[in-house]
Design a protein around this motif. Structure first.
Motif, PDB file in Angstrom:
ATOM      1  N   ASN A 149       0.806  -1.349  -0.031  1.00  0.00           N
ATOM      2  CA  ASN A 149       0.136  -0.131   0.022  1.00  0.00           C
ATOM      3  C   ASN A 149       0.647   1.111  -0.147  1.00  0.00           C
ATOM      4  O   ASN A 149       1.836   1.358   0.737  1.00  0.00           O
ATOM      5  N   SER A 150       0.588   2.329  -0.733  1.00  0.00           N
ATOM      6  CA  SER A 150       1.342   3.398  -1.206  1.00  0.00           C
ATOM      7  C   SER A 150       1.042   4.412  -0.034  1.00  0.00           C
ATOM      8  O   SER A 150       0.072   4.374   0.675  1.00  0.00           O
ATOM      9  N   PHE A 151       1.896   5.324   0.112  1.00  0.00           N
ATOM     10  CA  PHE A 151       1.830   6.678   0.753  1.00  0.00           C
ATOM     11  C   PHE A 151       1.599   7.553  -0.017  1.00  0.00           C
ATOM     12  O   PHE A 151       1.515   7.759  -1.171  1.00  0.00           O
ATOM     13  N   GLU A 152       0.976   8.694   0.443  1.00  0.00           N
ATOM     14  CA  GLU A 152       0.857  10.204  -0.457  1.00  0.00           C
ATOM     15  C   GLU A 152       1.099  11.186   0.353  1.00  0.00           C
ATOM     16  O   GLU A 152       1.293  11.159   1.639  1.00  0.00           O
ATOM     17  N   ILE A 153       1.448  12.562  -0.417  1.00  0.00           N
ATOM     18  CA  ILE A 153       1.842  13.472   0.117  1.00  0.00           C
ATOM     19  C   ILE A 153       0.501  14.508   0.212  1.00  0.00           C
ATOM     20  O   ILE A 153      -0.121  14.562  -0.769  1.00  0.00           O
ATOM     21  N   ILE A 154       0.278  15.044   1.504  1.00  0.00           N
ATOM     22  CA  ILE A 154      -0.905  15.925   1.611  1.00  0.00           C
ATOM     23  C   ILE A 154      -0.226  17.108   2.088  1.00  0.00           C
ATOM     24  O   ILE A 154       0.876  17.311   2.746  1.00  0.00           O
ATOM     25  N   GLN A 155      -1.044  17.962   1.758  1.00  0.00           N
ATOM     26  CA  GLN A 155      -1.098  19.547   2.432  1.00  0.00           C
ATOM     27  C   GLN A 155      -2.040  19.948   3.223  1.00  0.00           C
ATOM     28  O   GLN A 155      -3.245  19.740   2.762  1.00  0.00           O
ATOM     29  N   TRP A 156      -1.863  20.745   4.421  1.00  0.00           N
ATOM     30  CA  TRP A 156      -2.723  21.071   5.051  1.00  0.00           C
ATOM     31  C   TRP A 156      -3.241  22.590   4.437  1.00  0.00           C
ATOM     32  O   TRP A 156      -2.810  23.419   4.518  1.00  0.00           O
ATOM     33  N   LYS A 157      -4.730  22.558   4.225  1.00  0.00           N
ATOM     34  CA  LYS A 157      -5.476  23.661   3.789  1.00  0.00           C
ATOM     35  C   LYS A 157      -6.374  24.167   4.709  1.00  0.00           C
ATOM     36  O   LYS A 157      -7.066  23.731   5.157  1.00  0.00           O
ATOM     37  N   TRP A 158      -5.951  25.670   4.883  1.00  0.00           N
ATOM     38  CA  TRP A 158      -6.765  26.269   5.885  1.00  0.00           C
ATOM     39  C   TRP A 158      -8.038  26.840   5.368  1.00  0.00           C
ATOM     40  O   TRP A 158      -8.944  27.294   6.239  1.00  0.00           O
ATOM     41  N   ASP A 159      -8.093  27.174   4.073  1.00  0.00           N
ATOM     42  CA  ASP A 159      -9.287  27.613   3.414  1.00  0.00           C
ATOM     43  C   ASP A 159     -10.343  26.692   2.925  1.00  0.00           C
ATOM     44  O   ASP A 159     -11.435  27.144   2.411  1.00  0.00           O
ATOM     45  N   GLN A 160     -10.176  25.277   3.545  1.00  0.00           N
ATOM     46  CA  GLN A 160     -10.946  24.368   2.979  1.00  0.00           C
ATOM     47  C   GLN A 160     -11.430  23.356   4.215  1.00  0.00           C
ATOM     48  O   GLN A 160     -10.755  22.355   4.310  1.00  0.00           O
ATOM     49  N   PRO A 161     -12.104  23.965   5.217  1.00  0.00           N
ATOM     50  CA  PRO A 161     -12.376  22.936   6.603  1.00  0.00           C
ATOM     51  C   PRO A 161     -13.043  21.857   5.967  1.00  0.00           C
ATOM     52  O   PRO A 161     -12.770  20.776   6.960  1.00  0.00           O
ATOM     53  N   ASN A 162     -13.836  21.615   5.106  1.00  0.00           N
ATOM     54  CA  ASN A 162     -14.392  20.566   4.825  1.00  0.00           C
ATOM     55  C   ASN A 162     -13.250  19.395   3.965  1.00  0.00           C
ATOM     56  O   ASN A 162     -13.791  18.114   3.895  1.00  0.00           O
ATOM     57  N   HIS A 163     -12.186  20.040   3.569  1.00  0.00           N
ATOM     58  CA  HIS A 163     -11.393  18.979   2.872  1.00  0.00           C
ATOM     59  C   HIS A 163      -9.797  19.472   3.327  1.00  0.00           C
ATOM     60  O   HIS A 163      -9.149  20.175   2.489  1.00  0.00           O
ATOM     61  N   PRO A 164      -9.388  19.710   4.486  1.00  0.00           N
ATOM     62  CA  PRO A 164      -8.318  20.069   4.945  1.00  0.00           C
ATOM     63  C   PRO A 164      -7.192  19.538   4.594  1.00  0.00           C
ATOM     64  O   PRO A 164      -6.025  20.065   4.595  1.00  0.00           O
ATOM     65  N   PHE A 165      -7.055  18.440   4.199  1.00  0.00           N
ATOM     66  CA  PHE A 165      -5.770  17.362   4.024  1.00  0.00           C
ATOM     67  C   PHE A 165      -5.824  17.208   2.569  1.00  0.00           C
ATOM     68  O   PHE A 165      -6.675  16.067   2.132  1.00  0.00           O
ATOM     69  N   GLN A 166      -5.386  17.839   1.758  1.00  0.00           N
ATOM     70  CA  GLN A 166      -5.450  17.694   0.189  1.00  0.00           C
ATOM     71  C   GLN A 166      -4.235  16.903  -0.236  1.00  0.00           C
ATOM     72  O   GLN A 166      -3.102  17.484   0.184  1.00  0.00           O
TER      73      GLN A 166
END
Length: 837
Positions: free
Chosen positions: A444-461
């Motif tokens: 199973n792979s990993f992925e790189i996510i970014q914390w988004k402060w302007d999208q509370p419903n989808h904070p981990f993009q």
């Protein structure tokens, strides 16, 4: 974080587990085969202290994922038809409180763990254990379960210790290892060219193991600051000592020159740390999160955390579980399919449905990464049972199954399990391939996510995916929100990369800190060694700040050049003229003109001149060893023969007219013993010695000589010390030319027919002028012009003797034969004698 009361509650529940089965009645679902679940509730699940303990457990997403998988399997008509799974789930309270529930799982139907020599037919309470999540707890549990060969599938532990098949033969993971997480981090650093970083790690096995792996993988990456984050043990409030350490760590981060911070820590202590980061107003940094806290909503909700900069993280790959979002907030059903109580959700506990719905948005924001690992772990065990029970479309052969048999099926080399998520309401079918490797890892792979402060419903993009098979990052979006002006990629290097053709000079012990120095002309920078400029090979050249060398243009006097044509033309004319003179002197060898010019010595001079003219082509074309020997010996020897003959002939005439009467005895010895030939022989022997010495000191061989004013060119000449070789060969000739000038001056009043002064002066003037011109050119230039001047000097000197000395004699023979008589010469002698008297 957990309160003191909550921690105490967990301990009390665990202590009761090994004593009484009834304590787990809220979490027990009976079935033909029972699974054990070890879970740790996250901080947000304890935010409502009025909820009962059992409700808290059923409330967590990964607990519901296990129940969702069990219910799907039990409702399936293809995987385990006629067989139902049961489960018992226990909260290990995050750290190492795992022994009591493990003993409970190992106990038989009498709640006793029997000591036996052979556990082949021992039947514990559960067939397999799912969990726990933390690496430290997973290793502790694996030590116990491996003794009984009860399969354990950890859905979140990334420690590499579980790879040891000898120590943990029945331990498996539904997530990739720590090493793959570190590889993904290193690839992320290299993608954005960050080689100057700060590293913070937690004071536990997780932090230390990840740090060790980072140093093993992070080639070309340097650390500006490294420190350890203290981990609280039993209280929500940190002791003053640990608070002081965290303040000191944050202060070091502020004063560090690196702009990237890697945090290798579990999530438990990080709220304290990031609250201090915000308090000290740390801004404009890039934070890289380990998988343990990459999607932690508790940290995301810290006030003003957005000011710290950009937060990137390595998270488990997100998979979608069809129907799971609705199941999370659905009501439990009774045996008739009716809702049992509108205040319950998935478990029989009070006030759970409202709390679950309140937390649903947070759960959706996190994604189903961990939930899928739990979900797939249950399916892995189910597929093992499917094979053990020989299930088909009609049913399964129900029989006693022992844990070691399930573990054996899971330990088979490369077994594959295809998971089909399906329920009785036709939510859809999802297919995911789970494939254990020999070390118990899934790909199973990993992925790189970014914390988004302007999208509370989808904070981990998600911004990039990482494949453990190819070990490469594939960016799925370029829309990364950096904290920099104009949204440019932040820079985190100790020293900027050197420009083209510049080498690095270290300025500290760190290989990432250096200053750039230009490579000099004639050197180049090899990419394999950025710290040293390599010299170019002899046949190549380079300009300053070059990263490669270029072939040099080899220059020599070529045949097609105009200068070569002119030299050959004059040498051919000189050769023809010398041959004509030789024939003329041979025909008129008994005449007074020929005898006065030297008689038989004239033919020695003429032969030398012919050889000299034939040697002129040796100066043209590609130099070879033979040509170089000819250049250094032939002309010098031939010219010495000619000039020695002229010298001895001048001396002999002066002796006849001026020294015979004054030194009759000496003159008689001179004529008796052929003094002129002895003199020529001695001069030639001396010349041969000089030539041999010169060859030994300066071997005549082709050599490439650099041009200072044009490094792209190289001259191919016969001797590197061309000037020294020419000086040595010319030393004797210079002395003889001085004697010739002196004898010419002494014989200026001799009879006209015997007066050779002006002819000898002409020859010696040609020699002197050509010699001076060659040395002047050699002192200024070192190119082909030196070879041209040397060849021109040879031709001029040969023509000077041929035409300057022998030319007037031939003129008299052809145009004034009346002067070529004995009577005419006798008259000239008598006139000279009368003037002397």
């Amino acid at each position: 974080m957990r309160s003191t009361g909550v921690i105490a509650m967990c301990v009390s529940v665990l202590l009761t587990v090994a004593v009484s089965e009834t304590q787990y009645s809220d979490f027990h679902l009976a079935g033909d085969y029972l699974l054990g679940g070890l879970f740790s509730l996250h901080t947000e699940t304890m935010s409502s202290p009025h909820l009962r303990n059992g409700c808290r457990r059923g409330w967590a997403g990964h607990l519901r994922a296990m129940r969702f998988a069990v219910e799907q399997i039990n409702n399936s008509s293809t995987l385990l038809p006629g067989v139902s799974l049961g489960y018992e789930m226990v909260d290990v309270c995050y750290f190492t409180n795992s022994i009591h529930p493990i003993l409970y799982f190992l106990a038989n139907e009498h709640s006793v763990v029997q000591l036996q020599n052979n556990y082949t037919h021992y039947k514990p309470r559960v067939l397999a254990v799912i969990g726990p999540d933390s690496s430290q707890a997973a290793v502790m549990v694996a030590h116990v379960l491996s003794l009984f060969f009860i399969p354990q599938i950890s859905y979140r532990a990334t420690t590499n210790e579980l790879n040891d098949r000898e120590r943990f033969p029945s331990a498996f993971r539904a997530i990739s290892s720590m090493e793959q997480q570190i590889v993904a981090m290193v690839l992320l650093l290299k993608e954005f060219q960050w080689n100057w970083i700060n590293v913070l790690y937690s004071d536990d096995d997780y932090g230390r193991q990840n740090l060790k792996l980072l140093w093993a993988r992070a080639t070309g990456i340097c650390v500006a600051m490294q420190d350890v984050i203290p981990v609280p043990r039993s209280s929500e409030l940190l002791p003053l000592e640990l608070q002081g350490k965290i303040k000191a760590i944050v202060s070091k981060v502020i004063h560090s020159t690196a702009n990237v911070v890697i945090v290798l820590s579990l999530e438990m202590t990080l709220p304290f740390f990031f609250q201090e980061v915000v308090r000290q107003n740390v801004t404009d940094l890039v934070w890289i999160a380990a998988e343990a806290w990459a999607i932690e909503p508790t940290l995301y909700n810290i006030t003003d955390l957005w000011r710290v900069g950009t937060i990137l993280g390595v998270a488990a790959k997100e998979f979608s579980i069809p129907g799971f979002d609705d199941f999370r907030v659905s009501l439990a059903k009774d045996d008739n399919g009716q809702a049992s109580d509108q205040t319950t959700c998935n478990q029989a506990c009070d006030q759970c449905l409202g709390a679950a719905r309140d937390a649903d948005q947070t759960m959706r924001a996190q994604g189903e990464r961990t939930d899928f690992s739990v979900y797939s772990s249950v399916y892995i065990v189910a597929h093992a049972l499917h094979r053990l029970l020989g299930c088909n479309t009609t049913g399964c052969h129900k029989r006693m199954v022992y844990p070691w048999q399930v573990g054996y099926m899971l330990a088979l080399r490369n077994p594959s399990h295809i998971l089909r998520a399906r329920d009785h309401m036709a939510w859809g079918i999802g297919r995911v391939l789970i494939n254990f490797r020999e070390k118990g890892n899934t790909p199973n792979s990993f992925e790189i996510i970014q914390w988004k402060w302007d999208q509370p419903n989808h904070p981990f993009q998600k911004i990039a995916s990482y494949s453990t098979k190819n070990q490469k990052l594939l960016f799925t979006t370029q829309n990364i929100s950096w904290h920099t002006p104009n949204n440019t990629v932040p820079i985190s290097v100790c020293s900027q990369e050197c420009e083209y053709g510049q080498r690095r000079k270290p300025i500290s012990v760190s290989s990432c800190c250096f200053k750039c120095i230009d490579c000099e002309a004639g050197t180049f920078l090899n990419n394999k060694d950025p710290y040293n400029c390599q010299p170019c090979p002899a046949h190549q050249w380079s300009s300053a700040r070059s990263q490669e060398c270029y072939p040099r243009l080899v220059k020599y006097l070529e045949w097609q050049e105009r200068t070569s044509v002119v030299l050959l033309l004059f040498s051919v004319l000189g050769l023809i003229a010398t041959l004509v003179i030789s024939v003329t002197f041979a025909i008129h060898s008994q005449t007074p003109v020929v005898k006065s010019a030297g008689g038989r010595m004239c033919f020695l001079m003429l032969v030398s001149l012919i050889i000299g003219f034939l040697n002129v082509p040796m100066y043209i074309g590609i130099p070879t060893e033979f040509k170089c020997v000819c250049r250094q010996t032939v002309f010098s020897l031939c010219f010495t023969v000619c000039i020695s003959c002229i010298t001895v002939r001048s001396f002999q005439i002066i002796s006849i007219f001026k020294m015979a009467a004054r030194l009759p005895k000496a003159y008689s010895y001179w004529t008796k013993y052929n003094g002129q030939y002895i003199f020529i022989t001695v001069i030639l022997a001396l010349k041969v010695a000089i030539i041999v010495t010169n060859i030994i000191i300066n071997p005549p061989a082709p050599v490439l000589v650099d041009l200072k004013d044009d490094p792209s060119l190289v001259v191919l000449q016969c001797n590197k010390s061309y000037k020294l070789a020419l000086l040595m060969n010319s030393s004797l000739d210079t002395c003889l030319s001085i004697l010739c000038f002196y004898f010419s001056y002494m014989g200026k009043e001799l009879p006209k027919n015997y007066n050779e002064a002006k002819y000898i002066t002409l020859c010696m003037t040609c020699y002197s002028v050509s010699g001076i011109a060659i040395f002047l050119v050699m002192s200024v230039y070192s190119a082909v012009l030196v070879t041209i001047c040397d060849a021109m000097g040879v031709v001029i000197n040969l023509l000077g003797i041929s035409m300057g000395y022998f030319g007037p004699k031939c003129y008299l023979i052809f145009f004034h034969p009346e002067r070529n008589t004995a009577a005419y010469f006798q008259t000239a002698i008598q006139s000279y004698t009368m003037r002397q008297d």
